[in-house]
Design a protein around this motif. Structure first.
Motif, PDB file in Angstrom:
ATOM      1  N   LEU A 137       0.815  -1.218   0.000  1.00 48.36           N
ATOM      2  CA  LEU A 137       0.000   0.000   0.000  1.00 48.36           C
ATOM      3  C   LEU A 137       0.851   1.272   0.000  1.00 48.36           C
ATOM      4  N   TYR A 138       2.113   1.166   0.400  1.00 46.20           N
ATOM      5  CA  TYR A 138       2.925   2.369   0.539  1.00 46.20           C
ATOM      6  C   TYR A 138       3.177   3.134  -0.762  1.00 46.20           C
ATOM      7  N   PRO A 139       3.351   2.477  -1.910  1.00 42.79           N
ATOM      8  CA  PRO A 139       3.460   3.264  -3.145  1.00 42.79           C
ATOM      9  C   PRO A 139       2.229   4.129  -3.409  1.00 42.79           C
ATOM     10  N   PHE A 140       1.055   3.651  -3.021  1.00 43.09           N
ATOM     11  CA  PHE A 140      -0.169   4.427  -3.214  1.00 43.09           C
ATOM     12  C   PHE A 140      -0.289   5.532  -2.159  1.00 43.09           C
ATOM     13  N   LYS A 141       0.174   5.232  -0.950  1.00 41.81           N
ATOM     14  CA  LYS A 141       0.253   6.276   0.069  1.00 41.81           C
ATOM     15  C   LYS A 141       1.228   7.361  -0.374  1.00 41.81           C
ATOM     16  N   GLY A 142       2.283   6.932  -1.065  1.00 36.66           N
ATOM     17  CA  GLY A 142       3.266   7.892  -1.561  1.00 36.66           C
ATOM     18  C   GLY A 142       2.674   8.863  -2.563  1.00 36.66           C
ATOM     19  N   GLY A 146       6.028  -7.204  -1.688  1.00 36.24           N
ATOM     20  CA  GLY A 146       4.802  -6.438  -1.925  1.00 36.24           C
ATOM     21  C   GLY A 146       5.090  -5.011  -2.314  1.00 36.24           C
ATOM     22  N   LEU A 147       6.026  -4.378  -1.609  1.00 33.93           N
ATOM     23  CA  LEU A 147       6.418  -3.004  -1.934  1.00 33.93           C
ATOM     24  C   LEU A 147       6.952  -2.916  -3.349  1.00 33.93           C
ATOM     25  N   GLY A 148       7.820  -3.846  -3.707  1.00 37.13           N
ATOM     26  CA  GLY A 148       8.434  -3.827  -5.031  1.00 37.13           C
ATOM     27  C   GLY A 148       7.441  -4.089  -6.145  1.00 37.13           C
ATOM     28  N   ILE A 149       6.522  -5.019  -5.933  1.00 33.52           N
ATOM     29  CA  ILE A 149       5.529  -5.334  -6.964  1.00 33.52           C
ATOM     30  C   ILE A 149       4.653  -4.125  -7.258  1.00 33.52           C
ATOM     31  N   ALA A 150       4.138  -3.490  -6.197  1.00 35.51           N
ATOM     32  CA  ALA A 150       3.275  -2.318  -6.401  1.00 35.51           C
ATOM     33  C   ALA A 150       4.038  -1.180  -7.061  1.00 35.51           C
ATOM     34  N   ALA A 151       5.273  -0.952  -6.606  1.00 36.61           N
ATOM     35  CA  ALA A 151       6.079   0.136  -7.161  1.00 36.61           C
ATOM     36  C   ALA A 151       6.410  -0.118  -8.635  1.00 36.61           C
ATOM     37  N   PHE A 152       6.799  -1.355  -8.945  1.00 36.87           N
ATOM     38  CA  PHE A 152       7.185  -1.665 -10.320  1.00 36.87           C
ATOM     39  C   PHE A 152       5.998  -1.599 -11.268  1.00 36.87           C
ATOM     40  N   PHE A 173       9.279   8.886  -8.285  1.00 37.26           N
ATOM     41  CA  PHE A 173       9.343   9.833  -7.166  1.00 37.26           C
ATOM     42  C   PHE A 173       8.298   9.499  -6.110  1.00 37.26           C
ATOM     43  N   THR A 174       7.076   9.191  -6.540  1.00 40.79           N
ATOM     44  CA  THR A 174       6.039   8.866  -5.552  1.00 40.79           C
ATOM     45  C   THR A 174       6.354   7.543  -4.853  1.00 40.79           C
ATOM     46  N   THR A 218       9.364   6.559  -4.179  1.00 42.03           N
ATOM     47  CA  THR A 218      10.397   6.941  -3.214  1.00 42.03           C
ATOM     48  C   THR A 218       9.755   7.527  -1.961  1.00 42.03           C
ATOM     49  N   VAL A 219       8.727   8.344  -2.160  1.00 42.67           N
ATOM     50  CA  VAL A 219       7.989   8.917  -1.029  1.00 42.67           C
ATOM     51  C   VAL A 219       7.334   7.799  -0.224  1.00 42.67           C
ATOM     52  N   GLY A 220       6.707   6.840  -0.917  1.00 48.06           N
ATOM     53  CA  GLY A 220       6.058   5.729  -0.234  1.00 48.06           C
ATOM     54  C   GLY A 220       7.038   4.902   0.579  1.00 48.06           C
ATOM     55  N   ALA A 221       8.212   4.622  -0.002  1.00 51.35           N
ATOM     56  CA  ALA A 221       9.235   3.861   0.717  1.00 51.35           C
ATOM     57  C   ALA A 221       9.712   4.627   1.947  1.00 51.35           C
ATOM     58  N   SER A 222       9.818   5.929   1.826  1.00 52.02           N
ATOM     59  CA  SER A 222      10.237   6.763   2.954  1.00 52.02           C
ATOM     60  C   SER A 222       9.164   6.785   4.048  1.00 52.02           C
ATOM     61  N   LEU A 223       7.908   6.814   3.653  1.00 47.70           N
ATOM     62  CA  LEU A 223       6.814   6.768   4.631  1.00 47.70           C
ATOM     63  C   LEU A 223       6.858   5.469   5.424  1.00 47.70           C
ATOM     64  N   TRP A 224       7.154   4.373   4.750  1.00 43.74           N
ATOM     65  CA  TRP A 224       7.266   3.090   5.455  1.00 43.74           C
ATOM     66  C   TRP A 224       8.441   3.125   6.428  1.00 43.74           C
ATOM     67  N   ALA A 225       9.569   3.707   5.987  1.00 42.96           N
ATOM     68  CA  ALA A 225      10.732   3.816   6.862  1.00 42.96           C
ATOM     69  C   ALA A 225      10.386   4.621   8.118  1.00 42.96           C
TER      70      ALA A 225
END
Length: 266
Positions: free
Chosen positions: A30-35, A228-234, A248-249, A251-258
């Motif tokens: 879900l984080y890429p979409f949150k991004g 899961g993160l990689g599949i959604a992002a890719f 870019f979004t 990257t934002v999503g990955a940072s939000l998870w961090a």
């Protein structure tokens, strides 16, 4: 022999089923979409992207034009054996996917590396993780109305790898899987997503000060989450002409998870 093949197929199906359950349960996809939402609602994060947008769009147009001019007709001729009258459309979609992949890899390697670092760090600052960001760069005090990006100072080191031809070649070799309706695309996205998931947190691992052993142990422990993160992002970055925006979004999503991981650890 047929019995062994059947058993192997059943075992593989069970493995995929278990992996899928882990991916869904993790919620990291879900984080890429949150991004996307966070990036859209925080204009201060737009600066790094806008500063590189012109050159990146030019690169994308150049790559796409080159690919259509030199590879569209040959690929359409090959695809005609399996797709018949739909070969023109299938070849066009394949060339667009190839162009998006090439553009994304080249832009990440040569044009937007610094911008992605700023975006990742800026998102962490916006989520009150200044102390973590300070492990990898200077962070200006919260004063004078400075936004998250403006507070970022000199970077001590950069985590993103330089251009690796094998990454580009591997991505292109897997692209023909998209010619298999539905199943082929799912396999392609899953394979690529599993590989790029941990890479989205390369900056996080660096800020944590982890060595390769610590990083590998963490990734293996959270394999389903990173898949899961990689599949959604890719999947988002496969969209032609919008792939660089989603890089870019994502990257934002990955940072939000961090940021969420850091808060959960306290």
């Amino acid at each position: 022999m047929s019995s062994h093949i059947k058993d192997a197929a059943i075992a593989e199906a069970k493995s995929v089923q278990e992996a899928s359950k882990g991916v869904l349960k993790s919620g990291a996809y879900l984080y890429p979409f949150k991004g996307i939402i966070f990036f859209a609602t925080h204009k201060d994060l737009w600066g790094p992207f806008l500063a590189r947008a012109g050159r990146t769009v030019s690169l994308g147009l150049g790559v796409t034009s080159f690919m259509f001019f030199f590879t569209y007709v040959p690929q359409m001729a090959v695809i005609a054996f399996t797709s018949g009258p739909l070969a023109a459309i299938s070849a066009g979609l394949l060339v667009l996917s190839e162009s998006a992949t090439i553009t994304n890899i080249l832009s990440r390697s040569f044009l937007v590396e610094d911008a992605l670092i700023d975006t990742f760090d800026g998102t962490l600052v916006a989520r009150d993780q200044e102390s973590l960001v300070a492990q990898g760069r200077q962070v200006k005090p919260r004063s004078g109305g400075l936004d998250a990006i403006s507070r970022l100072g000199k970077v001590f080191s950069r985590p993103f790898s330089s251009f690796k031809p094998e990454v580009l070649i591997r991505s292109l070799l897997y692209l023909p899987l998209n010619l298999i309706p539905v199943v082929g695309t799912v396999i392609y996205v899953a394979v690529q997503g599993k590989k790029i998931g941990p890479g989205l947190h390369s900056r996080y691992f660096q800020l944590k000060g982890w060595n390769s052993k610590q990083r590998d142990e963490w990734v293996e422990k959270n394999r389903a989450s990173y898949t899961g993160l990689g599949i959604a992002a890719f999947a988002l970055e496969m969209i032609p002409f919008a792939s660089i925006v989603f890089s870019f979004t994502n990257t934002v999503g990955a940072s939000l998870w961090a940021a969420d991981l850091e808060k959960a650890a306290k």
